[in-house]
Design a protein around this motif. Structure first.
Motif, short mmCIF file in Angstrom:
data_model
loop_
_atom_site.label_atom_id
_atom_site.label_comp_id
_atom_site.label_asym_id
_atom_site.label_seq_id
_atom_site.Cartn_x
_atom_site.Cartn_y
_atom_site.Cartn_z
N UNK A 73 26.28 64.47 9.03
CA UNK A 73 25.97 63.10 9.42
C UNK A 73 24.99 63.03 10.60
N UNK A 74 24.94 64.10 11.40
CA UNK A 74 23.95 64.14 12.48
C UNK A 74 22.54 64.12 11.89
N UNK A 75 22.38 64.83 10.82
CA UNK A 75 21.08 64.87 10.14
C UNK A 75 20.72 63.48 9.60
N UNK A 76 21.69 62.81 9.02
CA UNK A 76 21.44 61.48 8.47
C UNK A 76 21.06 60.51 9.59
N UNK A 77 21.77 60.56 10.72
CA UNK A 77 21.50 59.64 11.82
C UNK A 77 20.10 59.84 12.38
N UNK A 78 19.70 61.09 12.58
CA UNK A 78 18.36 61.36 13.13
C UNK A 78 17.28 60.88 12.16
N UNK A 79 17.50 61.10 10.88
CA UNK A 79 16.50 60.65 9.90
C UNK A 79 16.44 59.13 9.82
N UNK A 80 17.56 58.45 10.05
CA UNK A 80 17.52 56.98 10.07
C UNK A 80 16.60 56.49 11.18
N UNK A 81 16.70 57.08 12.38
CA UNK A 81 15.82 56.70 13.48
C UNK A 81 14.37 57.09 13.17
N UNK A 82 14.19 58.27 12.59
CA UNK A 82 12.83 58.72 12.27
C UNK A 82 12.15 57.79 11.26
N UNK A 83 12.92 57.32 10.27
CA UNK A 83 12.34 56.38 9.30
C UNK A 83 12.00 55.06 9.95
N UNK A 84 12.82 54.62 10.89
CA UNK A 84 12.53 53.37 11.60
C UNK A 84 11.26 53.52 12.43
N UNK A 85 11.12 54.66 13.10
CA UNK A 85 9.91 54.91 13.89
C UNK A 85 8.69 54.98 12.97
N UNK A 86 8.85 55.64 11.84
CA UNK A 86 7.73 55.76 10.90
C UNK A 86 7.29 54.37 10.41
N UNK A 87 8.26 53.49 10.12
CA UNK A 87 7.92 52.14 9.68
C UNK A 87 7.27 51.34 10.79
N UNK A 88 7.83 51.47 12.02
CA UNK A 88 7.30 50.71 13.14
C UNK A 88 5.88 51.15 13.50
#
Length: 907
Positions: free
Chosen positions: A398-413
């Motif tokens: 789940x740590x991997x999932x959480x980091x990727x969630x933030x990374x996708x948000x940054x990529x979109x922003x």
């Protein structure tokens, strides 16, 4: 629930090493123990240590000293760092590098706030603004904390600045409230679902008598409240609920654990839910192992996969252990990373250094010197695969999932493509919050998104601690799916003792055929049999179900059965006897009719032939009504039964009454004038017609105003049987019919008894038989509903046969006797003319004397004018005269034979 830290407590050597080194998270100017530079920095909150030293004695706001290194949060923090490095290496954010800043709250919420304050500060200062829309902190998003107790205050603080916080294990339902925790997210479901899963699991195994132990913090209290609600819905009762201190350094925690162990030993509940941290569970198990106390333990996700508990000494003595954990997976390449832990240039990680010093038994040589004595030359360069077996690596997914969630948000922003990102890296943190709420991303062929509460809605794995030698290993034995809120269990994977699920109940199981009679506690009850007409086909039914239409059940039945319909079937033994009796009676009536016709010239038959035929007809109709009592009744048959008997037997009794009345009138007076006056009332056919017509009117009124019907009523003597019987309405018509017949019978009896002679004896006895039979049968008829047709048939048969044998049978015997006497020839000597003359003269004189002695009424008809004769009177008078003559003839014969015998003797 929060998947609490599963601490690896090393032996005393480990503690000594930690104390000797004086390891602290905040022993430098920076509170953070790990750091890596980057264009966008993420904050990591991980309680690598589980205690704050001397917290209860703290009086000054000085530095915190943290102890008790915990491997699970340490490995989870490494999973976060490893995922950040993999994102940087993959070019997922082209031209942008993610950095991180890590702080250890040491499972203390106040220190967690200190960590956040430190990471948000610029130049060691945290600005206080009225409008934080333009607040740009060094850390753009936070990963953690593990415990809800810590995440709650951190989330409140970060909500001021709308800085996103993503937790992998904080599962308190309170954190779903976006009005209080607006920027909090988590990649797990809320405890709202886990408590449902726990209750559903207990319900699945029929464990309705349990104990619950929780922590006294913001994680344990809401979890307990929610479980009590969910367990109540599943009819599960809590025998005891105990609370232990969350803080492991509490002075009375050891005493509290001992009290808790004693409470569990004394309890009758065989299943105990532990919403605790792994360290609390370890202390409790050690106390219970001392007395070989075994229970079934239900683990919250906080300790359900704690490897150090699975490896503790004598763990197999505590009993079966089940628990729920979040859906897990393997992080690609993470095992190799752990086997080769090294710091990249520019990175700092005091926690890796501390772990390796503990792992390779490094100790400080002197109190005032820093060199370490280790089992290896350079602990920072030394590695092994210990972490792979000491910690469940799948939980770190789940740590991997959480980091990727933030990374996708940054990529979109930042509007990144495969080659570059056009946005400014000095982004405002609140901009990520709105993107995270709407984000939908795919990772490892699975799609993830946050719901309106900032939660993931995936599922839970149900695990069982399987015995493996002296240790335990986790094995997935089922799932709880949030969408349908049902537990799915692979029962074949659970090795129960004796292949039987243990019971944990306040009361015994109520078997099919019974229902619960609940006491004050819903789970404590007694089992009572289902009432008649109700059934239960499952165990522990709250109430019995009513049988469907057309079926019934006995008390204590587990199923309903179709009714058996009872009536007097033609093939029944009683019916056969009735038919035989009816046929015999009918044959006797036919025989009597033929017999009377053949001997109609006999004086005692000739005068009563018509009335006797009417009597036979009435009895034949009555016998026909008896046959209608057999077979399955319908409304027309029911009407015919009662009407045929009522009219038939009334006709018969009316004929008998006419005979009795005539004899009574003949004996009323010897005055011819008075007899002629009384004879006006002697109208046989008129009387018979009127009396029968009255009964016909009674039957008509009965059938119109109080009609008979057919009903199916439960039998009192036969189980699961409905008696299909004719009803008599409200019994008014039925009673009137029988009372009328009885009244006629009483009148017949009275008239016959008043003028009793040889001719009235049959009337007296036949009416006595009828009245006695119905006096006996009517009480049975009223009280024994099931036997009503049998009772009425018996009464009719007795009455009919009483008439046959009292009125007709004597006539048969009399005629047959006379024929026998006529056929007997007695040898006598010839008489002389003188003797004949003497005999005749003697007979003549005797006859005259006898004639004078006869009442004038016997010859009254002869003196009357022929035009005034009444046929019936004539016949009955002739019968009386004939009777007299036979008596005189017998007397004459006895006198006349005596001299003849003398003559014969003289010869």
């Amino acid at each position: 629930m929060a998947s609490c830290v599963s601490s690896l407590c090393f032996c005393a050597l480990w503690v000594a090493v930690m104390s000797g080194l004086g390891v602290r998270c905040d022993n430098t100017d920076s509170l953070c123990g790990a750091y890596a530079p980057g264009d966008i920095v993420l904050g990591i909150l991980a309680s690598v240590h589980t205690k704050v030293k001397d917290l209860q004695d703290r009086v000054r706001p000085d530095k915190y000293t943290c102890t008790d290194f915990d491997l699970i949060p340490f490995v989870h923090s490494l999973a976060t760092i490893y995922t950040i490095e993999k994102i940087n290496d993959s070019g997922f954010l082209p031209g942008i590098r993610l950095g991180y800043l890590m702080c250890d709250p040491c499972v203390y919420s106040t220190k967690a706030l200190q960590c956040v304050e430190h990471m948000l500060s610029i130049n060691k200062t945290l600005a206080v603004l009225t409008d934080n829309s333009n607040f740009s902190s060094p850390v753009k998003a936070f990963m953690g904390e593990r415990y809800s107790e810590l995440s709650i205050p951190v989330a409140k603080l970060l909500s001021i600045y709308m800085i996103p916080q993503i937790s992998c294990t904080s599962s308190s339902p309170a954190l779903s409230d976006k009005s209080r925790y607006a920027s909090f997210f988590r990649v797990i479901p809320s405890d709202v679902y886990q408590t449902k899963a726990l209750a559903k699991l207990m319900k699945y195994f029929n464990w309705d008598w349990v104990g619950v132990v929780t922590l006294d913090d913001d994680y344990g209290k809401p979890a307990l409240e929610k479980f009590l609600i969910d367990s109540g819905k599943e009819q599960i009762c809590v025998e005891f609920q105990e609370v232990v201190p969350n803080y492991l350094g509490s002075t009375d925690i050891a005493k509290r654990i001992k009290e808790l162990a004693d409470k569990i030993r004394r309890s009758t509940a065989k299943v105990v839910l532990l919403i605790l941290r792994p360290e609390h569970v370890e202390m409790l198990f050690k106390e219970l192992i001392k007395t070989n106390t075994s229970r079934i333990w239900i683990a919250s996700d906080a300790w359900s996969t704690a490897r150090f508990l699975m490896k503790m000494k004598d763990i197999n003595k505590v009993g079966d252990i089940f628990g729920f954990t979040f859906l897990t997976g393997m992080i690609p390449g993470f095992e190799d990373y752990l086997k080769n832990l090294r710091l990249a240039p520019g990175e700092r990680n005091d926690f890796i250094r501390e772990y390796k010093q503990i792992r390779f038994n490094c100790s400080q040589q002197s109190e005032h010197t820093s060199p370490l004595a280790c089992n290896v030359t350079d602990p920072l360069e030394a590695n092994d695969d210990y972490l792979l077996s000491a910690v469940d690596l799948t939980e770190a997914y789940n740590q991997r999932v959480a980091v990727y969630a933030v990374a996708h948000a940054i990529r979109n922003l930042l509007k990144c493509n495969d080659t570059a990102c056009s946005g400014d890296t000095n982004l405002l943190p609140w901009q990520l919050v709105s993107i995270l709420r709407e984000i939908n991303f795919t990772l490892d062929n699975k799609t993830y998104s946050f719901d309106q509460y900032g939660d993931f809605e995936n599922a839970y794995d149900l695990i069982s601690w399987k015995k493996n030698g002296d240790e335990r290993v986790p094995e997935v034995v089922g799932q709880f799916l949030i969408k349908n809120e049902e537990v799915e269990v692979n029962d074949h994977k659970i090795p129960w003792n004796n292949k039987t699920v243990p019971l944990s109940r306040c009361s015994v199981t109520c078997l099919p055929g019974t229902e619960k009679s609940i006491s004050n506690i819903s789970c404590c009850y007694t089992c009572t049999n289902c009432s008649e007409g109700y059934y239960s086909n499952e165990t522990d039914q709250l109430t019995c179900k009513k049988c469907p239409e057309g079926s019934w059940s006995l008390p204590g039945s587990r199923e309903c059965q179709k009714w058996s319909i009872w009536f007097l079937e033609w093939s029944a033994a009683y019916s056969i006897v009735v038919m035989i009796g009816t046929v015999i009676g009918a044959l006797l009536l036919v025989f009597s009719f033929i017999f009377y016709i053949l001997h109609r010239e006999k004086p005692f038959i000739k005068g009563i032939l018509v009335i006797s035929c009417l009597m036979k007809f009435g009895l034949m109709v009555s016998f026909g009504g008896v046959i209608l009592f057999l077979g399955s009744p319908n409304i027309h048959v029911c009407r015919a039964q009662q009407t045929m008997y009522g009219l038939g037997f009334t006709l018969c009794v009316s004929c008998i009454l006419v005979k009795a009345l005539h004899i009574f009138l003949e004996l009323m007076s010897s005055n011819p004038a008075k007899q002629r006056e009384l004879r006006k009332f002697d109208k046989p056919f008129v009387i018979i017609g009127i009396l029968t017509a009255i009964q016909a009117l009674i039957c008509i009124f009965w059938m119109v105003f109080d009609p008979v019907d057919v009903e199916e009523k439960q039998s009192k003597t036969q189980l699961l049987t409905l008696n299909r019987l004719c009803t008599q309405g409200f019994m008014y018509g039925f009673g009137a019919m029988h009372v009328y017949i009885a009244l006629l019978a009483v009148v017949c009896f009275g008239l016959a008894f008043k003028g009793r002679d040889d001719e009235t004896d049959p009337i007296v006895f036949s009416m006595l038989i009828h009245l006695f039979a119905w006096l006996c049968f009517i009480p049975i008829f009223i009280t024994q509903y099931d036997s009503r047709p049998i009772v009425q048939i018996s009464g009719i048969m007795v009455s009919n046969y009483g008439v046959i044998f009292c009125h007709f049978a004597p006539k048969w015997f009399k005629i047959l006797s006379e024929k026998t006497l006529e056929t007997v020839k007695t040898p006598v000597a010839p008489l002389t003319n003188d003797s004949d003359s003497g005999v005749i003269s003697n007979f003549t004189s005797d006859l005259r004397e006898s004639t004078h002695s006869i009442p004038q009424s016997r010859f009254s008809i002869a003196e009357s004018e022929p035009s005034n004769w009444d046929i019936s009177s004539l016949h009955l008078s002739e019968v009386s005269i004939a009777s007299f003559r036979r008596r005189r003839q017998r007397s004459w014969r006895s006198k006349s034979l005596r001299p003849r015998r003398r003559t014969l003797s003289n010869l």
